[in-house]
Write a protein that holds these residues in place. Structure first.
Motif, PDB file in Angstrom:
ATOM      1  N   VAL A 147       0.838  -1.201   0.000  1.00 16.57           N
ATOM      2  CA  VAL A 147       0.000   0.000   0.000  1.00 16.57           C
ATOM      3  C   VAL A 147       0.874   1.253   0.000  1.00 16.57           C
ATOM      4  N   LYS A 148       1.951   1.232   0.784  1.00 18.80           N
ATOM      5  CA  LYS A 148       2.853   2.385   0.857  1.00 18.80           C
ATOM      6  C   LYS A 148       3.422   2.728  -0.512  1.00 18.80           C
ATOM      7  N   SER A 149       3.875   1.721  -1.253  1.00 16.54           N
ATOM      8  CA  SER A 149       4.419   1.964  -2.587  1.00 16.54           C
ATOM      9  C   SER A 149       3.322   2.392  -3.555  1.00 16.54           C
ATOM     10  N   ALA A 150       2.137   1.805  -3.408  1.00 16.25           N
ATOM     11  CA  ALA A 150       1.018   2.183  -4.271  1.00 16.25           C
ATOM     12  C   ALA A 150       0.659   3.655  -4.073  1.00 16.25           C
ATOM     13  N   LEU A 151       0.718   4.126  -2.827  1.00 10.98           N
ATOM     14  CA  LEU A 151       0.449   5.540  -2.559  1.00 10.98           C
ATOM     15  C   LEU A 151       1.484   6.440  -3.227  1.00 10.98           C
ATOM     16  N   LYS A 152       2.700   5.962  -3.327  1.00  9.85           N
ATOM     17  CA  LYS A 152       3.747   6.724  -4.014  1.00  9.85           C
ATOM     18  C   LYS A 152       3.439   6.835  -5.514  1.00  9.85           C
ATOM     19  N   LEU A 153       2.889   5.780  -6.079  1.00  5.27           N
ATOM     20  CA  LEU A 153       2.479   5.837  -7.486  1.00  5.27           C
ATOM     21  C   LEU A 153       1.381   6.886  -7.670  1.00  5.27           C
ATOM     22  N   LYS A 154       0.437   6.887  -6.754  1.00  2.00           N
ATOM     23  CA  LYS A 154      -0.642   7.873  -6.809  1.00  2.00           C
ATOM     24  C   LYS A 154      -0.080   9.290  -6.714  1.00  2.00           C
ATOM     25  N   VAL A 177       0.520 -16.372  -6.150  1.00  2.00           N
ATOM     26  CA  VAL A 177      -0.837 -15.939  -6.483  1.00  2.00           C
ATOM     27  C   VAL A 177      -1.394 -15.008  -5.413  1.00  2.00           C
ATOM     28  N   GLY A 178      -1.193 -15.361  -4.152  1.00  2.00           N
ATOM     29  CA  GLY A 178      -1.708 -14.534  -3.065  1.00  2.00           C
ATOM     30  C   GLY A 178      -1.145 -13.128  -3.094  1.00  2.00           C
ATOM     31  N   LYS A 179       0.124 -13.014  -3.387  1.00  2.00           N
ATOM     32  CA  LYS A 179       0.762 -11.698  -3.443  1.00  2.00           C
ATOM     33  C   LYS A 179       0.232 -10.888  -4.622  1.00  2.00           C
ATOM     34  N   ARG A 180      -0.003 -11.554  -5.749  1.00  4.90           N
ATOM     35  CA  ARG A 180      -0.575 -10.857  -6.907  1.00  4.90           C
ATOM     36  C   ARG A 180      -1.952 -10.290  -6.537  1.00  4.90           C
ATOM     37  N   LYS A 181      -2.763 -11.095  -5.877  1.00  7.82           N
ATOM     38  CA  LYS A 181      -4.092 -10.634  -5.496  1.00  7.82           C
ATOM     39  C   LYS A 181      -4.024  -9.510  -4.465  1.00  7.82           C
ATOM     40  N   ARG A 182      -3.127  -9.646  -3.493  1.00  7.21           N
ATOM     41  CA  ARG A 182      -2.992  -8.586  -2.483  1.00  7.21           C
ATOM     42  C   ARG A 182      -2.587  -7.269  -3.127  1.00  7.21           C
ATOM     43  N   SER A 183      -1.719  -7.339  -4.118  1.00  6.84           N
ATOM     44  CA  SER A 183      -1.284  -6.106  -4.786  1.00  6.84           C
ATOM     45  C   SER A 183      -2.456  -5.383  -5.433  1.00  6.84           C
ATOM     46  N   ILE A 184      -3.358  -6.134  -6.043  1.00  8.88           N
ATOM     47  CA  ILE A 184      -4.538  -5.517  -6.656  1.00  8.88           C
ATOM     48  C   ILE A 184      -5.307  -4.715  -5.609  1.00  8.88           C
ATOM     49  N   PHE A 185      -5.511  -5.296  -4.451  1.00 12.70           N
ATOM     50  CA  PHE A 185      -6.268  -4.602  -3.412  1.00 12.70           C
ATOM     51  C   PHE A 185      -5.452  -3.499  -2.754  1.00 12.70           C
ATOM     52  N   ASN A 186      -4.123  -3.634  -2.746  1.00 10.23           N
ATOM     53  CA  ASN A 186      -3.264  -2.543  -2.268  1.00 10.23           C
ATOM     54  C   ASN A 186      -3.378  -1.332  -3.184  1.00 10.23           C
ATOM     55  N   PHE A 187      -3.373  -1.571  -4.488  1.00  7.76           N
ATOM     56  CA  PHE A 187      -3.529  -0.466  -5.440  1.00  7.76           C
ATOM     57  C   PHE A 187      -4.870   0.222  -5.235  1.00  7.76           C
ATOM     58  N   ARG A 188      -5.900  -0.560  -5.088  1.00  6.06           N
ATOM     59  CA  ARG A 188      -7.232   0.022  -4.908  1.00  6.06           C
ATOM     60  C   ARG A 188      -7.325   0.815  -3.604  1.00  6.06           C
ATOM     61  N   GLU A 189      -6.716   0.300  -2.546  1.00  2.13           N
ATOM     62  CA  GLU A 189      -6.724   1.008  -1.266  1.00  2.13           C
ATOM     63  C   GLU A 189      -6.020   2.359  -1.379  1.00  2.13           C
ATOM     64  N   GLU A 193      -7.132   3.057  -9.760  1.00  2.00           N
ATOM     65  CA  GLU A 193      -8.031   2.120 -10.433  1.00  2.00           C
ATOM     66  C   GLU A 193      -7.196   1.034 -11.106  1.00  2.00           C
ATOM     67  N   VAL A 194      -7.740  -0.165 -11.139  1.00  2.00           N
ATOM     68  CA  VAL A 194      -6.996  -1.314 -11.637  1.00  2.00           C
ATOM     69  C   VAL A 194      -7.659  -1.865 -12.897  1.00  2.00           C
ATOM     70  N   GLY A 195      -6.882  -1.916 -13.974  1.00  2.00           N
ATOM     71  CA  GLY A 195      -7.301  -2.624 -15.170  1.00  2.00           C
ATOM     72  C   GLY A 195      -6.656  -3.997 -15.172  1.00  2.00           C
ATOM     73  N   THR A 196      -7.351  -4.970 -15.742  1.00  3.64           N
ATOM     74  CA  THR A 196      -6.832  -6.335 -15.683  1.00  3.64           C
ATOM     75  C   THR A 196      -7.233  -7.100 -16.941  1.00  3.64           C
TER      76      THR A 196
END
Length: 333
Positions: A147-154, A177-189, A193-196
């Motif tokens: 989430v911290k890194s995702a906020l930096k992207l924002k 797989v779990g980490k990939r899924k968590r990243s999606i929700f980290n980006f959203r948090e 917005e997430v395209g897939t």
């Protein structure tokens, strides 16, 4: 179960069950029922996007052998396609970005390999953001993030990201797989917005696998979903398994559209093709630089399409082209 009944259900905006998705995926690609499915997907795509298709663009900030070893990727160390590392300067990245903006793309993607230094990616991204019009939509295509890194992207000016759990993740890749899924929700948090996409589809993937992935992409209300076939990298393990036909890919693209809620206005496919557009795809990508489906270091000299060629394919498929910022990344509009 009958195709007409399922199309009536989607016509009322109802989501299809896993078994219903599998039923449609089981249909022979050249059957009348599949052409009916494609027509309905096209109708829905045009309904939710006001009949406007989008052309996005992507360039890679670096090219390097990658230890994530995704067997379908030309960057994978195990595939031995690229052995040297190269990276764009900030000035080169800005030049690519400005050219795509001049070309009138609806969104611009910056991609890096998974182990490219994240702070360097942010540094280049800030320079690109400063060089573009405020309304130009900027999207990141990077590895798994907190989430911290995702906020930096924002904060760096990104409106969204592309991120996917690939088919047979953790089997055909060295990623979790779990980490990939968590990243999606980290980006959203973080407010991104997430395209897939359901990708990369090969002949070996079962209809049950595809249905499960369609349902997963629908579950988090992405900016867009869609489907893309695997482009074989010559001489690799997965290349020996072959490639699905463009018609089969169009079938999966259409069924993915039928599996999404109406709130998802985007339906992508890659690589650009008329059959995909006829089947309801309203998003293509133009590409320059490194491309994980290409053995050329500059995909514009290989498989990559230009913004104009993408528009031409859409126009040949009876789509209008959106002018201006992407409508799929709603927070950016």
């Amino acid at each position: 179960m009958k195709t007409n009944d399922l199309l009536s259900k989607t016509g009322y905006g109802e989501l299809l069950s896993r078994d219903e998705l599998v039923f449609l995926l089981d249909l022979p690609p050249d059957s009348l029922d599949v052409y009916m499915v494609m027509a309905e997907a096209n109708r829905i795509s045009k309904e939710v996007s006001d009949g406007k298709a989008e052309v996005h663009a992507q360039f890679a900030v670096n090219l390097a052998p990658c230890s994530c070893d995704c067997l379908f990727c030309s960057f994978a160390e195990v595939n031995g396609v690229f052995t040297a590392s190269t990276a764009l300067s900030a000035d080169q990245a800005v030049a690519y970005a400005r050219q795509f903006e001049k070309d009138g793309v609806n969104a611009l993607f910056l991609m890096s390999t998974a182990h490219y230094p994240f702070e360097r990616f942010l540094e280049i991204s800030r320079e690109v953001r400063k060089s573009l019009k405020p309304e130009t939509t900027l999207i990141a295509n990077v590895g798994d993030q907190s989430v911290k890194s995702a906020l930096k992207l924002k904060d760096a000016g990104f409106a969204g990201v592309y991120h996917a759990v690939r088919l047979r993740e953790g089997i055909d890749t060295a990623l979790d797989v779990g980490k990939r899924k968590r990243s999606i929700f980290n980006f959203r948090e973080a407010g991104l917005e997430v395209g897939t996409c359901v990708e990369p589809v090969g002949p070996e993937h079962t209809n049950e696998e595809l249905a499960d992935m369609i349902a997963f992409t629908a579950s988090f209300n992405p900016a867009y979903s869609g489907a893309a076939r695997r482009i074989p990298i010559p001489g690799t393990k997965l290349a020996a398994l072959g490639m699905i036909s463009e018609l089969r890919m169009a079938q999966i693209v259409a069924i993915t559209r039928l599996g999404m809620p109406r709130s998802v206005s985007g339906n992508c496919t890659h690589e650009p093709c008329t059959l995909g557009a006829i089947a309801g795809a309203n998003l293509f990508w133009a590409e320059v630089g490194a491309n994980p489906r290409d053995v050329q270091a500059k995909t514009e000299e290989g498989r990559g399409e230009s913004a104009n060629s993408c528009r031409s394919i859409f126009q040949e498929s009876n789509w209008e082209i959106l002018r201006g910022p992407s409508r799929f990344y709603k927070s950016a509009v």
